[in-house]
Design a protein around this motif. Sequence first.
Motif, PDB file in Angstrom:
ATOM      1  N   ARG A  87       0.831  -1.201   0.000  1.00  0.00           N
ATOM      2  CA  ARG A  87       0.000   0.000   0.000  1.00  0.00           C
ATOM      3  C   ARG A  87       0.865   1.250   0.000  1.00  0.00           C
ATOM      4  N   ALA A  88       0.348   2.298  -0.610  1.00  0.00           N
ATOM      5  CA  ALA A  88       1.051   3.582  -0.690  1.00  0.00           C
ATOM      6  C   ALA A  88       0.586   4.473   0.448  1.00  0.00           C
ATOM      7  N   LEU A  89       1.539   5.125   1.106  1.00  0.00           N
ATOM      8  CA  LEU A  89       1.233   6.023   2.212  1.00  0.00           C
ATOM      9  C   LEU A  89       1.773   7.412   1.901  1.00  0.00           C
ATOM     10  N   ASN A  90       0.926   8.411   2.073  1.00  0.00           N
ATOM     11  CA  ASN A  90       1.297   9.795   1.751  1.00  0.00           C
ATOM     12  C   ASN A  90       1.868  10.483   2.981  1.00  0.00           C
ATOM     13  N   ALA A  91       3.029  10.018   3.400  1.00  0.00           N
ATOM     14  CA  ALA A  91       3.716  10.588   4.559  1.00  0.00           C
ATOM     15  C   ALA A  91       5.196  10.276   4.424  1.00  0.00           C
ATOM     16  N   ALA A  92       6.009  11.080   5.062  1.00  0.00           N
ATOM     17  CA  ALA A  92       7.456  10.858   4.996  1.00  0.00           C
ATOM     18  C   ALA A  92       7.845   9.684   5.883  1.00  0.00           C
ATOM     19  N   TYR A  93       8.782   8.869   5.396  1.00  0.00           N
ATOM     20  CA  TYR A  93       9.317   7.788   6.211  1.00  0.00           C
ATOM     21  C   TYR A  93      10.835   7.900   6.220  1.00  0.00           C
ATOM     22  N   LYS A  94      11.400   7.979   7.417  1.00  0.00           N
ATOM     23  CA  LYS A  94      12.850   8.110   7.551  1.00  0.00           C
ATOM     24  C   LYS A  94      13.446   6.794   8.011  1.00  0.00           C
ATOM     25  N   ILE A  95      14.282   6.207   7.180  1.00  0.00           N
ATOM     26  CA  ILE A  95      14.955   4.962   7.541  1.00  0.00           C
ATOM     27  C   ILE A  95      15.981   5.255   8.634  1.00  0.00           C
ATOM     28  N   PRO A  96      16.007   4.471   9.717  1.00  0.00           N
ATOM     29  CA  PRO A  96      16.961   4.709  10.815  1.00  0.00           C
ATOM     30  C   PRO A  96      18.384   4.273  10.436  1.00  0.00           C
ATOM     31  N   THR A  97      18.984   5.030   9.518  1.00  0.00           N
ATOM     32  CA  THR A  97      20.285   4.636   8.961  1.00  0.00           C
ATOM     33  C   THR A  97      21.408   4.599   9.995  1.00  0.00           C
ATOM     34  N   ASP A  98      21.291   5.402  11.064  1.00  0.00           N
ATOM     35  CA  ASP A  98      22.355   5.416  12.075  1.00  0.00           C
ATOM     36  C   ASP A  98      22.528   4.060  12.741  1.00  0.00           C
ATOM     37  N   GLN A  99      21.464   3.279  12.791  1.00  0.00           N
ATOM     38  CA  GLN A  99      21.549   1.946  13.392  1.00  0.00           C
ATOM     39  C   GLN A  99      22.456   1.004  12.595  1.00  0.00           C
ATOM     40  N   PHE A 100      22.642   1.348  11.319  1.00  0.00           N
ATOM     41  CA  PHE A 100      23.352   0.445  10.415  1.00  0.00           C
ATOM     42  C   PHE A 100      24.774   0.906  10.096  1.00  0.00           C
TER      43      PHE A 100
END
Length: 295
Positions: free
Chosen positions: A276-289
């Motif tokens: 499904r498509a969601l019309n909101a920003a999603y920030k991947i927690p890149t610092d964890q990686f």
Amino acid sequence: MKKTTSLLALLALTAPVLAQTDAGKRLITIEGAPRGDVRNGPLTFTGNPVKARVSTLNIEASQAVLAAPKGTALIEAKGKRTTDFTGNVKVVRGRLTATGNALVYSEATGQGVLNGSASATFTPDKTDGDTVTIKAAQMSLDVDNDRSTSTGGVTLSNGVQNGKADKLVFDEQRELALLTGSPSLTRAAKANQKELIITGQEVRALTKTKTLYVRGGVKLVQGTTTTTGDAVYYDDRKNVAYVVGNAVSVDSKSKVTVKAPASGYLEQRTDLARVRALNAAYKIPTDQFKLTGEK
């Protein structure tokens, strides 16, 4: 005889003093009585097995040959010596155990390079976790940090997750695997959940939490559904993937296409075969990686 004994004693006694420095961390200590030229080297150690130690690395093998650079006396070469281990080589550091046919260790680089069917296992800190298994043509163990670098037909197994790449860096402290060079990660089919294959330019996997961060031309293939984007965060335990950046999902069977809005992302439930498509920003927690010390 007295001269030989005194030289061996000097080689052994100076190591603890030098070990107080950063360079001394790379000095190798080998147990046993060697044969060879004590002053100039090389010295050959044999045993059942030969045991050696470098910082937190414990090494065992059938034979070890300690040598100095050409033209340098062995006693004056501390920090520049090399040791060739052959025959049933085993290296242990904490929860990591690596094996191979041969290992070359250099005090100058602090690297122990394992060759010949190199493999390593990293055991979980809890009984209910999965053992991580890495196999490669070559594996380099670094004594300056708790990290190994594997190259050449690399495979990684972690429970139902299996990765392939040309190169893999494993950070034991973070329990983080970084795969590059045509990397892919496959999540095995389970019950009604079909096999999932994720590819991209770079795959980062936290082996303890079973979470992934993949970036660069990302593609997820599960059954008849193919989802693409710039990056994806996947949580294996929650069976959900969040795809960001030009995210599009196409079902080749139903011909249904789902596109994320410019300001949004796609949520793919891998257990329900639903996108499904969601019309909101999603920030991947890149610092964890990030690897230990990585900016």
